[in-house]
Design a protein around this motif. Structure first.
Motif, mmCIF file in Angstrom:
data_model
loop_
_atom_site.group_PDB
_atom_site.id
_atom_site.type_symbol
_atom_site.label_atom_id
_atom_site.label_comp_id
_atom_site.label_asym_id
_atom_site.label_seq_id
_atom_site.Cartn_x
_atom_site.Cartn_y
_atom_site.Cartn_z
ATOM 1 N N LEU A 87 -6.077 -1.327 1.933
ATOM 2 C CA LEU A 87 -4.626 -1.542 1.933
ATOM 3 C C LEU A 87 -3.890 -0.309 2.451
ATOM 4 O O LEU A 87 -2.970 -0.425 3.253
ATOM 5 C CB LEU A 87 -4.136 -1.895 0.525
ATOM 6 N N ALA A 88 -4.314 0.858 2.001
ATOM 7 C CA ALA A 88 -3.679 2.099 2.464
ATOM 8 C C ALA A 88 -3.942 2.310 3.950
ATOM 9 O O ALA A 88 -3.041 2.686 4.706
ATOM 10 C CB ALA A 88 -4.185 3.285 1.655
ATOM 11 N N GLU A 89 -5.176 2.064 4.366
ATOM 12 C CA GLU A 89 -5.502 2.239 5.781
ATOM 13 C C GLU A 89 -4.715 1.275 6.662
ATOM 14 O O GLU A 89 -4.236 1.651 7.731
ATOM 15 C CB GLU A 89 -7.001 2.069 6.006
ATOM 16 N N ASN A 90 -4.579 0.032 6.224
ATOM 17 C CA ASN A 90 -3.813 -0.939 6.997
ATOM 18 C C ASN A 90 -2.348 -0.550 7.083
ATOM 19 O O ASN A 90 -1.695 -0.799 8.095
ATOM 20 C CB ASN A 90 -3.969 -2.339 6.397
ATOM 21 N N ALA A 91 -1.832 0.053 6.011
ATOM 22 C CA ALA A 91 -0.426 0.468 6.016
ATOM 23 C C ALA A 91 -0.173 1.604 6.996
ATOM 24 O O ALA A 91 0.885 1.660 7.626
ATOM 25 C CB ALA A 91 0.008 0.877 4.614
ATOM 26 N N ILE A 92 -1.121 2.523 7.153
ATOM 27 C CA ILE A 92 -0.888 3.665 8.045
ATOM 28 C C ILE A 92 -1.411 3.446 9.465
ATOM 29 O O ILE A 92 -1.120 4.245 10.345
ATOM 30 C CB ILE A 92 -1.467 4.973 7.466
ATOM 31 N N ARG A 93 -2.167 2.371 9.677
ATOM 32 C CA ARG A 93 -2.738 2.131 10.999
ATOM 33 C C ARG A 93 -1.691 2.134 12.115
ATOM 34 O O ARG A 93 -1.870 2.803 13.136
ATOM 35 C CB ARG A 93 -3.554 0.840 11.022
ATOM 36 N N ALA A 126 5.167 -2.523 1.781
ATOM 37 C CA ALA A 126 4.265 -2.363 0.644
ATOM 38 C C ALA A 126 4.822 -3.010 -0.622
ATOM 39 O O ALA A 126 4.071 -3.381 -1.512
ATOM 40 C CB ALA A 126 3.978 -0.885 0.393
ATOM 41 N N ASN A 127 6.146 -3.166 -0.669
ATOM 42 C CA ASN A 127 6.784 -3.780 -1.832
ATOM 43 C C ASN A 127 7.204 -5.216 -1.576
ATOM 44 O O ASN A 127 7.952 -5.802 -2.360
ATOM 45 C CB ASN A 127 7.980 -2.938 -2.265
ATOM 46 N N GLY A 128 6.727 -5.783 -0.472
ATOM 47 C CA GLY A 128 6.978 -7.189 -0.187
ATOM 48 C C GLY A 128 8.392 -7.507 0.268
ATOM 49 O O GLY A 128 8.816 -8.654 0.187
ATOM 50 N N VAL A 129 9.121 -6.500 0.727
ATOM 51 C CA VAL A 129 10.485 -6.720 1.195
ATOM 52 C C VAL A 129 10.479 -6.707 2.717
ATOM 53 O O VAL A 129 9.867 -5.830 3.340
ATOM 54 C CB VAL A 129 11.439 -5.623 0.641
ATOM 55 N N GLU A 130 11.191 -7.653 3.326
ATOM 56 C CA GLU A 130 11.245 -7.743 4.787
ATOM 57 C C GLU A 130 11.918 -6.477 5.324
ATOM 58 O O GLU A 130 13.041 -6.136 4.926
ATOM 59 C CB GLU A 130 12.019 -9.007 5.190
ATOM 60 N N PRO A 131 11.246 -5.723 6.208
ATOM 61 C CA PRO A 131 11.739 -4.414 6.641
ATOM 62 C C PRO A 131 13.129 -4.407 7.291
ATOM 63 O O PRO A 131 13.948 -3.547 6.976
ATOM 64 C CB PRO A 131 10.676 -3.924 7.633
#
Length: 167
Positions: A87-93, A126-131
């Protein structure tokens, strides 16, 4: 390698079975179910590290795993932790992929602004909110923030925005 992968698959199967449990119960289940699998895996790694050539990639993988064993098994002690850092890796990819483009930020202030914006976007995700909705909300309200509490109210886990649909 197939044997090791089979043992690792057992660990992920355990995680799949317990994923909805509360953290305390996950910890208990992991210690009961996953600890024996990990003990077996470690014994297999130690036994087979002497059976493969020292200059092989398999040997290097075995040694790396054994050297990182304490970190690898740390998730057993806390049900809030994940077995994987995917999850962390996917977030920073996206950030890692785009970093070359950011070499061309003209100034340190521009680079800091880009990093801040990117942090806001990834934290929203990460908090499920649309950016886009989150950035729009922050930009509409940040000018009226006078206290730390006002700013904290803009954090994505505190905003009144509708959560993204999980698909």
């Amino acid at each position: 390698a197939d044997v090791a992968i089979g043992k690792i698959r057992k660990l992920y199967a355990i995680e799949k079975r317990i994923e909805k449990l509360p953290p305390e119960e996950k910890t208990r289940q992991r210690q009961q179910l996953a600890q024996p699998v990990l003990d077996d895996l470690k014994a297999w790694l130690e036994k087979n590290s002497t059976r493969v050539p020292r200059d092989s990639l398999t040997y290097k993988a075995i040694q790396y795993t054994l050297n990182q064993w304490e970190l690898l098994t740390g998730y057993l002690a806390d049900g809030r932790l994940n077995i994987s850092n995917a999850l962390a890796e996917n977030a920073i990819r996206p950030f890692a992929v785009g970093r070359r483009n950011w070499l061309f930020a003209d100034t340190p202030r521009g680079a800091k602004a880009s990093a801040t914006t990117y942090s806001l976007i990834e934290t929203a995700k990460a908090n499920g909110v649309e950016p886009f909705a989150y950035l729009h909300h922050v930009l509409q309200h940040i000018g009226n923030a006078r206290t730390v509490e006002d700013i904290e109210a803009l954090l994505p886990w505190k905003t009144p925005l509708k959560k993204m649909q999980e698909g």
